[in-house]
Write an enzyme that holds these catalytic residues in place. Structure first.
Site, mmCIF file in Angstrom:
data_model
loop_
_atom_site.group_PDB
_atom_site.id
_atom_site.type_symbol
_atom_site.label_atom_id
_atom_site.label_comp_id
_atom_site.label_asym_id
_atom_site.label_seq_id
_atom_site.Cartn_x
_atom_site.Cartn_y
_atom_site.Cartn_z
ATOM 1 N N ASP A 45 40.387 34.497 42.039
ATOM 2 C CA ASP A 45 41.704 34.712 42.647
ATOM 3 C C ASP A 45 42.478 35.833 41.961
ATOM 4 O OD1 ASP A 45 41.168 32.484 44.299
ATOM 5 O OD2 ASP A 45 41.990 31.116 42.801
ATOM 6 N N GLU A 95 43.093 31.930 54.792
ATOM 7 C CA GLU A 95 43.996 31.595 53.689
ATOM 8 C C GLU A 95 43.919 32.718 52.658
ATOM 9 O OE1 GLU A 95 42.606 27.946 51.993
ATOM 10 O OE2 GLU A 95 40.822 28.859 51.139
#
Length: 680
Positions: A44, A212
């Site tokens: 991430d 997402e």
């Protein structure tokens, strides 16, 4: 929703293609790089540029301190310079109390921004059920202030040109929520609406995971929102949407569908080049960051080259001579832990010390535990690929009955080698925790207080195996127990880590002292860690290298003193370029410095290919400048390159003066064998 997300992640994980890459915790080449830029768990990522410096945050979930701040000057080599928080809270789950834990939870998917002299980091915590907004004027030193708002899934912070501030977030339907201008709270009556309904639809109808992972950026007056989705039977896929207004309407397309590399935003260099910082699910080592070139066509960012990621690319900022500082050895001689370390869950600070015995870290037991998974104060670092080795020296003289201490390969399916105390008797044990219950696979009586332990992990070609060793003198190693089949499990949602641990099963109060932790990007097996008595050279001395096949020696073509001068074989005529100084490194490898030029022997462009030329270069600390001396058994040795794993030989097995010296797979030919003639 979390169960659905992680369940589908597991399905997709097995389908991801692995790209060929070297071990990259050492320095990359000055002018080129290969992906992943870090072969370790850095999931991430979110990256910004401030001046000529880049900053990146990443997910570390249940590890503390949390949300690392990493810094780079070239987008390739990164150093941890700070963390956003020491601990996020003190609930039972965060502190491993009362049978609770936050494995795979904690803090997720941070958004990093810089606005009007202030740095902002926003992330959510499924443990706390909230989103946290941290800000500071000094990203490398702090202090940080914190605001708390409701839970927003995979949010991205955006400061617009008109002074308004937003979070873009969600799964499936992508929403926008307006904040106050100081980003401290949700603005009452502000924007709060869906801006991209069913955002996965641009990738087709056969979708396994809704879109997402939002990253919003405003570039040249347009709004770009980067997302990921998971079509059935494929890996992560990168999407991009754009609009002229922040509320839309948005048009979208697939931005990259290659080897599961996805999820992240884009960043520019000072001279106007663009790159995507994404990641790939890379088996049990974790989620590894990839730097992907981005071009612009008709105001659309186009990732990769013809839809693919090149195996090797020019560095975004060439000539920067820096190293990764994501993992590191530690002699525990400082009074503070280096930033490469993180505790598993919240630490108990009065149960560890770097000062009670200078030069050691002391880990004390404060309660009883059932296994390493609920043990407090386990100290961890990332593992690295394609292979890595970690070893410790530990004083176990103050252990109590029922205590376990040692070194682990930590994930849900863990394994460790350690010392077990039973009454007044000590034993070295290997425990395999990959089954329904941990199994003590092997036990060896221990009659001394200091012991050396080693864990090695092999991630090459998805091997994902860990091996365990012990030594009584720090040099002669013995394998113990069985091989751990590592696996990336969703309950932990993190790559394997090296973990130093000490826990009690009967009564608290014992302690152990760790003398050092030493990490390497190769597996050494039962090799000695110190200077081998059979070493053919003495560190600091000068030798000629003579080829067993041709009887010629290694020199530099035309006696060049330039970077890139080709190493060749030549008749031994006594010239200075035929002489090499061998300097032994702490890892056991050697650097070979040419006496004539003062440069060191390495591989052109840090190549890992067969036939790549051996050349001389300024000593810039890259791993291709390091060589292992491996005995053949007949008095000759192979020179094994640390970066590529290949051996030094003569092009085409030539016996001609001037033939190039190259690297090649070790296939047993005589031109791969060398002897050393002492000069001084």
């Amino acid at each position: 929703m979390m169960w659905r997300k992680t369940h589908l992640f597991l399905i997709a994980l097995a389908m991801v293609v692995t790209l060929k890459s070297p071990a990259l915790h050492a320095a990359q080449d000055q002018n080129s790089f290969e992906n992943p830029i870090i072969w370790a768990d850095v999931p991430d990522p979110d990256v910004i540029r401030v001046g000529n410096a880049y900053y990146m945050t990443s997910t570390t979930m249940h590890m503390n301190p949390g949300v690392p701040i990493m810094k780079s000057y070239d987008l390739v080599n990164w150093e941890i310079v700070n963390y956003v928080y020491d601990t996020l809270g003190d609930s039972d789950a965060q502190a491993l109390r009362n049978g609770q834990n936050e494995y795979g939870k904690g803090s997720w998917a941070s958004s990093l921004r810089y606005h009007n002299g202030t740095y902002y980091v926003v992330f959510s915590s499924s443990t706390a059920g909230n989103t946290f907004i941290y800000k500071t004027r000094d990203i490398e030193k702090g202090p940080w202030t914190r605001s708390t708002i409701g839970f927003y899934h995979d949010m991205s912070l955006h400061f617009d040109d008109d002074g308004r501030v937003y979070l873009v977030h969600g799964s499936g339907d992508i929403r926008i929520t307006e904040l106050h201008s100081d980003a401290s709270a949700v603005k009452a009556g502000g924007l709060n609406q869906v801006i991209i309904p069913n955002a996965s639809q641009v990738a087709g109808s056969n979708i396994g995971l809704p879109a997402e992972g939002a990253h919003i950026q405003k570039i040249n007056g347009k709004y770009y929102i980067f997302l990921i989705t998971w079509p059935q039977g494929k890996g992560r896929t990168q999407l991009v949407y754009r609009a002229d207004h922040i509320t839309g309407p948005y048009e979208g397309r697939v931005a990259l569908d290659y080897a599961g590399v996805a999820q992240g935003g884009i960043v520019d260099t000072a001279d106007g080049k663009w790159y995507g910082m994404l990641f790939q699910d890379h088996g049990s080592v974790g989620r590894t960051p990839f730097l992907v070139p981005v071009a612009w066509q008709n105001d659309w960012p186009v990732f990769g080259v013809n839809g693919q990621i090149p195996a090797q690319m020019p560095k975004p900022v060439p000539g920067v001579n820096s190293n990764h500082k994501i993992v590191a050895s530690d002699e525990f001689e400082q009074t503070r832990l280096p930033l490469v370390w993180q505790w598993n869950h919240n630490p108990v600070n009065n149960l560890w010390s770097l000062t009670e015995r200078p030069g050691f870290i002391r880990l004390k037991t404060g309660r009883t535990s059932t296994s390493i998974l609920d043990a407090r104060n386990s100290l961890t670092q990332r593992s690295i690929g394609p292979e890595s080795s970690g070893r410790i020296a530990i004083d176990v003289s103050q252990m109590k009955s029922g205590d376990y201490a040692g070194l682990a390969a930590l994930q849900k399916n863990y394994g460790f080698v350690g010392v077990k105390m039973s009454g007044n008797s000590k034993s070295i044990v290997m425990v395999n925790g990959s089954g329904a219950a941990p199994v003590e696979v092997a036990s060896v009586p221990l009659a001394q207080d200091k012991v050396y332990l080693k864990v090695e992990m092999d991630f090459k070609n998805r091997t994902d195996k860990a091996y365990f060793y012990y030594s009584l003198d720090g040099n002669r190693w013995t394998a113990i127990g069985d091989t751990l089949q590592m696996s990336y499990t969703l309950p932990h949602f993190m790559g394997y880590r090296f973990a130093l641990f000490n826990y009690a099963t009967q009564s608290a109060g014992g302690y152990v002292d760790f003398d050092y932790f030493r990490i390497d990007n190769r597996m050494t097996g039962t090799e000695g860690a110190g200077e081998s008595p059979q070493s053919p050279v003495q560190s600091g001395s000068v030798y000629k290298l003579r080829n067993a096949h041709s009887s010629m020696v290694i020199g530099i073509s035309a006696m060049s003193t330039a970077n890139g001068g080709q190493a060749v074989q030549w008749n031994d005529n006594g010239s200075a370029d035929h002489q090499w100084r061998f300097d032994r490194l702490s890892s056991g490898y050697y650097k070979l410095t040419n006496i004539h030029s003062g440069k060191v022997l390495g591989i052109e462009n840090m190549s890992t290919a067969n036939g790549a030329s051996a050349v001389q270069w300024d000593d810039n600390g890259t791993a291709d400048h390091e060589w292992q001396l491996a005995p053949v058994g007949d008095g000759s040795y192979k020179l094994v390159n640390r970066h590529s794993g290949k051996v030094l030989g003569v092009d085409g097995m030539s016996k001609t003066a001037g033939a190039k010296i190259v690297q090649w797979d070790d296939n047993g030919t005589a031109d791969h064998n060398w002897s050393f003639a002492f000069m001084r």
